[in-house]
Design an enzyme around this catalytic site. Structure first.
Site, mmCIF file in Angstrom:
data_model
loop_
_atom_site.group_PDB
_atom_site.id
_atom_site.type_symbol
_atom_site.label_atom_id
_atom_site.label_comp_id
_atom_site.label_asym_id
_atom_site.label_seq_id
_atom_site.Cartn_x
_atom_site.Cartn_y
_atom_site.Cartn_z
ATOM 1 N N ARG A 51 9.974 -20.715 12.449
ATOM 2 C CA ARG A 51 10.134 -22.150 12.214
ATOM 3 C C ARG A 51 9.451 -23.011 13.287
ATOM 4 O O ARG A 51 8.920 -24.072 12.991
ATOM 5 C CB ARG A 51 11.637 -22.447 12.202
ATOM 6 C CG ARG A 51 11.995 -23.884 11.939
ATOM 7 C CD ARG A 51 13.494 -24.050 12.085
ATOM 8 N NE ARG A 51 14.200 -23.588 10.896
ATOM 9 C CZ ARG A 51 14.506 -24.384 9.870
ATOM 10 N NH1 ARG A 51 14.164 -25.648 9.899
ATOM 11 N NH2 ARG A 51 15.149 -23.928 8.843
ATOM 12 N N LYS A 162 19.201 -4.541 8.531
ATOM 13 C CA LYS A 162 20.643 -4.663 8.430
ATOM 14 C C LYS A 162 21.115 -5.884 9.219
ATOM 15 O O LYS A 162 20.352 -6.324 10.075
ATOM 16 C CB LYS A 162 21.324 -3.389 8.908
ATOM 17 C CG LYS A 162 21.217 -3.147 10.432
ATOM 18 C CD LYS A 162 21.970 -1.926 10.818
ATOM 19 C CE LYS A 162 23.321 -2.227 11.365
ATOM 20 N NZ LYS A 162 23.358 -2.572 12.790
ATOM 21 N N HIS A 192 17.282 2.203 11.316
ATOM 22 C CA HIS A 192 16.387 2.757 12.343
ATOM 23 C C HIS A 192 16.780 4.169 12.754
ATOM 24 O O HIS A 192 15.961 4.911 13.284
ATOM 25 C CB HIS A 192 16.265 1.813 13.547
ATOM 26 C CG HIS A 192 17.410 1.888 14.519
ATOM 27 N ND1 HIS A 192 18.581 1.237 14.325
ATOM 28 C CD2 HIS A 192 17.544 2.558 15.677
ATOM 29 C CE1 HIS A 192 19.392 1.491 15.337
ATOM 30 N NE2 HIS A 192 18.797 2.300 16.179
ATOM 31 N N LYS A 196 14.413 8.120 13.904
ATOM 32 C CA LYS A 196 14.488 8.893 15.150
ATOM 33 C C LYS A 196 13.996 10.315 14.880
ATOM 34 O O LYS A 196 14.422 10.946 13.905
ATOM 35 C CB LYS A 196 15.934 8.930 15.674
ATOM 36 C CG LYS A 196 16.422 7.586 16.216
ATOM 37 C CD LYS A 196 17.852 7.699 16.716
ATOM 38 C CE LYS A 196 18.448 6.334 17.013
ATOM 39 N NZ LYS A 196 18.158 5.835 18.342
ATOM 40 N N GLU A 230 28.528 4.727 22.748
ATOM 41 C CA GLU A 230 27.693 3.839 23.568
ATOM 42 C C GLU A 230 28.497 3.380 24.764
ATOM 43 O O GLU A 230 29.706 3.145 24.640
ATOM 44 C CB GLU A 230 27.275 2.612 22.752
ATOM 45 C CG GLU A 230 26.366 2.961 21.596
ATOM 46 C CD GLU A 230 25.894 1.707 20.891
ATOM 47 O OE1 GLU A 230 24.807 1.239 21.220
ATOM 48 O OE2 GLU A 230 26.636 1.202 20.037
ATOM 49 N N ASP A 250 28.831 -2.184 11.770
ATOM 50 C CA ASP A 250 27.643 -2.182 12.619
ATOM 51 C C ASP A 250 27.002 -0.795 12.704
ATOM 52 O O ASP A 250 25.782 -0.672 12.734
ATOM 53 C CB ASP A 250 28.053 -2.656 14.021
ATOM 54 C CG ASP A 250 26.867 -2.894 14.936
ATOM 55 O OD1 ASP A 250 25.907 -3.532 14.486
ATOM 56 O OD2 ASP A 250 26.892 -2.437 16.103
ATOM 57 N N HIS A 255 24.337 3.922 10.001
ATOM 58 C CA HIS A 255 23.773 5.038 10.773
ATOM 59 C C HIS A 255 24.596 6.324 10.612
ATOM 60 O O HIS A 255 24.056 7.398 10.396
ATOM 61 C CB HIS A 255 23.707 4.700 12.260
ATOM 62 C CG HIS A 255 23.032 3.395 12.569
ATOM 63 N ND1 HIS A 255 21.970 2.925 11.842
ATOM 64 C CD2 HIS A 255 23.256 2.461 13.533
ATOM 65 C CE1 HIS A 255 21.580 1.756 12.354
ATOM 66 N NE2 HIS A 255 22.344 1.460 13.372
ATOM 67 N N LYS A 354 31.910 1.205 21.364
ATOM 68 C CA LYS A 354 31.261 0.589 22.526
ATOM 69 C C LYS A 354 32.145 0.868 23.730
ATOM 70 O O LYS A 354 33.353 1.078 23.602
ATOM 71 C CB LYS A 354 31.171 -0.933 22.349
ATOM 72 C CG LYS A 354 30.392 -1.374 21.122
ATOM 73 C CD LYS A 354 28.909 -1.394 21.366
ATOM 74 C CE LYS A 354 28.174 -1.987 20.170
ATOM 75 N NZ LYS A 354 26.765 -1.604 20.126
HETATM 76 C C1 BG6 Z 1 22.329 -1.023 15.966
HETATM 77 C C2 BG6 Z 1 23.641 -1.700 16.222
HETATM 78 O O1 BG6 Z 1 22.093 -0.924 14.595
HETATM 79 O O2 BG6 Z 1 22.349 0.277 16.539
HETATM 80 C C3 BG6 Z 1 23.914 -1.764 17.722
HETATM 81 O O3 BG6 Z 1 23.605 -3.014 15.698
HETATM 82 C C4 BG6 Z 1 23.826 -0.391 18.332
HETATM 83 O O4 BG6 Z 1 25.199 -2.325 17.983
HETATM 84 C C5 BG6 Z 1 22.526 0.276 17.947
HETATM 85 O O5 BG6 Z 1 23.899 -0.560 19.748
HETATM 86 C C6 BG6 Z 1 22.497 1.715 18.405
HETATM 87 O O6 BG6 Z 1 21.204 2.207 18.226
HETATM 88 P P1 BG6 Z 1 20.598 3.273 19.217
HETATM 89 O O7 BG6 Z 1 19.242 3.540 18.679
HETATM 90 O O8 BG6 Z 1 20.594 2.653 20.588
HETATM 91 O O9 BG6 Z 1 21.527 4.452 19.155
#
Ligand code: BG6
Length: 516
Positions: A51, A162, A192, A196, A230, A250, A255, A354
């Site tokens: 924008r 996402k 994503h 990997k 994490e 999330d 994932h 987390k």
């Molecule tokens: C993302 C989440 O999709 O994946 C994040 O929104 C998370 O909260 C992340 O930290 C983890 O991805 P990776 O590749 O660091 O394991």
């Protein structure tokens, strides 16, 4: 240097949401790497769309500073100067259809400037809030940028990030909006995790060997655990987004269910998008809760203050942009089953959170114990050995960090007694392969450019995953299941341990020293 069979053909790449964090942190660095390795040719314009008013030079300089830092080495600088020639910026109001007509002309001009082949595909990467996906697709439609005939449909590829929906109903609406103007083969829903290297290796490892696959079923497997841990919290003001999402939406809904599909699916007849996605879909359709009441098979918890890597960490409710009374979960543990001939009766335990002690993603397959304990088992710490319960064989696929595969089994402890001791056989990526593991976004962007959707989620998979987690969301939102708390820097609430200990099992806790 690139593998010539995988080099991308001429393609225009438009990134909507070009001022955002994802563009600077992941998308442009990935395209830059692809250009450096000669996967992306010089005839592919990369156009940032957002924008704000900005010149090409401003856009390039901002990205250069964020990617190369203050003192780049001369090789990187030369590579960047080369890449920057194909990098452009266009100001667009995503919700104004007229702007797309101008965008279409702008894209055509730059295609001409770079001598992009006529009729080359265009990738529209929607790195924007999902609420803008519909506007973007309407705009593309208005400007005639969506090929409608089947033969040319592949000339447009729309990548969506996402979160794809907030629950089942909103995901269905979003999907309806997309498919009302786009064909399924034009939509690339990105997760994503599938990009990997070590996630892709799950299938290679299972179906490229004959050692293990015959054991991966209800006759031999006692349980499967998937952990996505994490240690980070809400750094960088992420609390605002996270508090609308939580661990279930999330990470688990996307994932983790994808990891579950890859470890649980049957071998596909061909290693191609449709066959692989069909097999993943069957796993999702067979997914069942591990107990009757939601509170017994899905545990939610939030971190309280604690110590992570010996550093004090504040409670979630004290984090920036998080409401002080938030009940949002930062941890979820689930017990699920896959009701099919291969897996019936085998518990699958999933946990993510987390502010856990470390960052680690792994899949642990624990086999059944031998039917008879002929020997005693000892575990030793230096010279000090203790007799312990027999330990089952375990196969661990570590996705990150220190990517590896290891096998735990028992062997005779040297000496005059008949005692066994658990030992491990390790394979470590770093020790065996010197080439760099491509970043997930490099792989996925190259796949979109090449028109390969194998590593993207199909709409039926996505909706099936939502269908599974939706009752849990509803139950939590109606407040009927309690929220547990765990100190930051621990492996989650005691309720998650209880979920396993009731059946005599326990979570594998990776040794922190193995992850450094
Ligand atoms: C993302 C989440 O999709 O994946 C994040 O929104 C998370 O909260 C992340 O930290 C983890 O991805 P990776 O590749 O660091 O394991």
């Amino acid at each position: 240097m690139s593998d010539p069979s995988l080099v991308a053909g001429d393609t225009s790449i438009l990134i909507f949401g070009a001022s955002g964090d994802l563009t600077a942190r992941k998308l442009i660095p990935a395209l830059f790497q692809l250009s450096r390795q000669q996967y992306l040719n010089k005839r592919c314009p990369v156009i940032g769309v957002a924008r704000r008013e900005k010149s090409h030079e401003e856009f390039r300089n901002e990205l250069k500073a964020s990617i190369l830092g203050d003192s780049p080495d001369p090789d990187s600088l030369t590579a960047w100067e080369q890449f920057a020639k194909q990098l452009f910026y266009r100001q667009v109001d995503i919700s104004n259809p007229d702007d797309y007509v101008a965008l279409n002309n702008f894209t055509a001009e730059h295609e001409e400037q770079l001598k992009t082949a006529a009729g080359a595909p265009r990738v529209m990467y929607l790195a924007t809030a999902p609420s803008l996906f519909d506007d973007a697709v309407r705009g593309l439609h208005f400007a005639g940028m969506i090929p409608t005939d089947r033969k040319n449909s592949d000339r447009l590829r729309v990548v969506v990030e996402k979160p794809f929906g907030h629950d089942l109903a909103s995901a269905e609406i979003l999907n309806e909006q997309l498919i009302s103007r786009l064909q399924e083969n034009q939509i690339y829903r990105i997760d994503h995790y599938l990009g990997k290297e070590t996630v892709q290796n799950i299938l290679m490892f299972r179906f490229g060997n004959t050692f293990f696959e015959p054991l991966l079923n209800r006759n031999h497997v006692d349980n499967v655990q998937i952990t996505v841990a994490e240690s980070i919290g809400m750094e960088g003001g992420r609390g605002g987004y996270y508090d609308t999402s939580g661990a279930l939406r999330d990470v688990l809904q996307n994932h983790m269910l994808q990891l579950l599909c890859l470890i649980g699916m049957e071998p596909p007849a061909l290693f191609q998008a449709r066959e692989i996605r069909d097999e993943k879909m069957k796993v999702l359709q067979a997914l069942r809760p591990g107990a009757a009441a939601v509170s017994e098979w899905a545990i939610r918890a939030q971190y309280a203050e604690g110590l992570v890597s010996k550093q004090p960490a504040v409670a979630y409710r004290e984090e920036e942009r998080v409401p002080p009374k938030s009940n949002r979960e930062t941890f979820v543990a689930m017990h699920v089953g896959i009701d099919n001939w291969r897996w019936a009766g085998v518990p699958f335990y999933l946990r993510t959170g987390k502010r856990l002690p470390t960052r680690v993603t792994e899949i642990v397959i624990t086999l059944k114990k031998p039917p008879l304990n002929l020997f005693s088992t000892v575990e030793c710490d230096g010279e000090l050995c203790n007799i312990v319960e027999a330990r089952p064989n375990q196969l661990v696929l570590r996705i990150q960090p220190k990517e590896s595969i290891f096998l735990r089994f028992s062997t005779k402890r040297p000496g005059m007694q008949y005692q066994v001791q658990p030992v491990a056989m390790d394979f470590d990526y770093e020790d065996h392969f010197t080439s760099h593991l491509p970043e997930a976004y490099e792989r996925l962007l190259l796949d979109v450019i090449r028109g390969d959707s194998t590593l993207f989620t199909r709409s039926d998979e996505l909706l099936e995953a939502w269908k599974f987690v939706d009752p849990v969301l509803k139950s939590w939102e109606s407040g009927s299941a309690g929220l547990e708390f765990y100190p930051a820097g621990t492996w989650g609430p005691t309720a998650a341990d209880r979920m396993l200990s009731e059946s005599g099992r326990r979570w594998r806790e990776p040794k922190l020293k193995d992850l450094q």
